[in-house]
Design an enzyme around this catalytic site. Sequence first.
Site, PDB file in Angstrom:
ATOM      1  N   ARG A   1      -2.331  -1.973  -3.618  1.00 42.63           N
ATOM      2  CA  ARG A   1      -3.621  -1.336  -3.359  1.00 42.63           C
ATOM      3  C   ARG A   1      -3.706  -0.048  -4.178  1.00 42.63           C
ATOM      4  O   ARG A   1      -2.812   0.801  -4.101  1.00 42.63           O
ATOM      5  CB  ARG A   1      -3.731  -1.000  -1.873  1.00 42.63           C
TER       6      ARG A   1
ATOM      7  N   HIS B   1     -13.240   1.755   0.023  1.00 44.12           N
ATOM      8  CA  HIS B   1     -13.116   0.684   1.038  1.00 44.12           C
ATOM      9  C   HIS B   1     -13.633  -0.659   0.524  1.00 44.12           C
ATOM     10  O   HIS B   1     -14.012  -1.521   1.318  1.00 44.12           O
ATOM     11  CB  HIS B   1     -13.916   1.011   2.324  1.00 44.12           C
TER      12      HIS B   1
ATOM     13  N   ARG C   1     -14.093  14.507   7.689  1.00 43.79           N
ATOM     14  CA  ARG C   1     -14.890  14.767   6.481  1.00 43.79           C
ATOM     15  C   ARG C   1     -16.353  14.979   6.845  1.00 43.79           C
ATOM     16  O   ARG C   1     -16.883  14.292   7.718  1.00 43.79           O
ATOM     17  CB  ARG C   1     -14.798  13.599   5.505  1.00 43.79           C
TER      18      ARG C   1
ATOM     19  N   GLU D   1      -7.415  -5.909   4.892  1.00 43.05           N
ATOM     20  CA  GLU D   1      -7.285  -5.566   3.477  1.00 43.05           C
ATOM     21  C   GLU D   1      -6.019  -6.171   2.871  1.00 43.05           C
ATOM     22  O   GLU D   1      -6.008  -6.568   1.705  1.00 43.05           O
ATOM     23  CB  GLU D   1      -7.294  -4.046   3.314  1.00 43.05           C
TER      24      GLU D   1
ATOM     25  N   ASN E   1       0.868  -1.176   0.000  1.00 42.93           N
ATOM     26  CA  ASN E   1       0.000   0.000   0.000  1.00 42.93           C
ATOM     27  C   ASN E   1       0.906   1.227   0.000  1.00 42.93           C
ATOM     28  O   ASN E   1       1.500   1.577   1.033  1.00 42.93           O
ATOM     29  CB  ASN E   1      -0.892  -0.036   1.254  1.00 42.93           C
TER      30      ASN E   1
END
Length: 391
Positions: free
Chosen positions: A88, A177, A236, A379, A7
Amino acid sequence: MKILSINAGSSSLKYTLFEMPEEKVLVSGVFERIGMDKSMYSIKINGEKQVIETPLKDHKQAFEILINELIKNNIVESLDEIKGIGHRVAHGGSYFDKTVVVDEDVISKVEELIALAPLHNGPAVTGIRAAQAVIPNAVNTVVFDTAFHQTMSEENYLYAVPYEWCKDYKIRRYGMHGTSHKYVASYANKLLGRMDTKLITCHIGNGASISAVKDGKCINTSMGLTPNAGLIMGTRSGDIDASIVPYMMKQMNLSPDEIDTILNKKSGLLGISGVSSDSRDIEEGIYAGNERCVLAQKMYVRRIIDYIAKYYVELEGCDAIIFTAGVGENSIHTRKEVVNGLSVLGVKLDEEANNCRGKVQKISTDDSSIPVYVIPTDEELMIARDTFNLI
Ligand code: AMP
């Protein structure tokens, strides 16, 4: 077979090396502050973590150091043992609905999508190029955060804006996601012992999204064109009236970049509480009687409940609700408020079972209308699985 899961960020590179198909983690860690001063990397082998400070010029050098460490620690004897490297990538646009093997066409499409994910797609390409240069015989794959959501119907992914915007400017809901939603959905299907399920997967971390998953396929998700849609997050705003944007730009004389920064980095839990983006700090604030922390948490939980209710109706029922990611796996308080807010549907919390963190656990009572689970996401493993299966 050894598979590396990568990643890459603009100044970081997270890695996990797996032995597949056993799914055993051999080594993991992260390179940080690449191209900056005070750079360092961590390496964890057999549960023992070391942190080493060293100059890191670029991502290629990070890969070179990683290879040296793997050989030095007898994890591999030669580079050729690493058969696959899964990267990723945040945005696959409408091009990719699954993990693919990297070729020049794939790289150019990932680059084309940099405008939609400027902080993520560019560094991912840097990571792929570095991996290709340092480990030339491995097969590289790209695993997209958006891919799992590509099964959404047009009526769910389109916005009610001029139809041409989608065709000409790629304006539509993509969701994020996806790797995490897919992982916990498939885990839940194993727990339930069948595939024909209706699931609501809640990835509640610093970034947060909820998906409706039917028979293993995503039918709707809360994030949109960008990650700033749907739920209230750490910093956010999530869903807001779109006209607030031009209105506040005029009121405060803000540029597009400035308002974007405010909505992505200074809103959410942080914006309302004025205290922190971290739900642990919000909980502390609540216990200390901070009214704005109380308000921020109420709004945060309300939005999660709203999305679960929306997807319950869309799925025409639900076989399991799943919590994952930082808050979902660890915040006993938030899970309790969300599940209690669903009592009208007959969902019942088992308070004792809910008193858990970071492990697979059913947290609803046996007479709950819908079982509720905590399932820690993974992940990295999902990336390694996809890569192994492709090879
Ligand atoms: P993630 O983005 O999935 O890494 O999640 C990070 C977020 O998880 C942090 O910002 C916290 O808000 C939350 N978190 C982590 N540990 C806890 C905890 N023990 N209790 C409540 N929230 C937590």
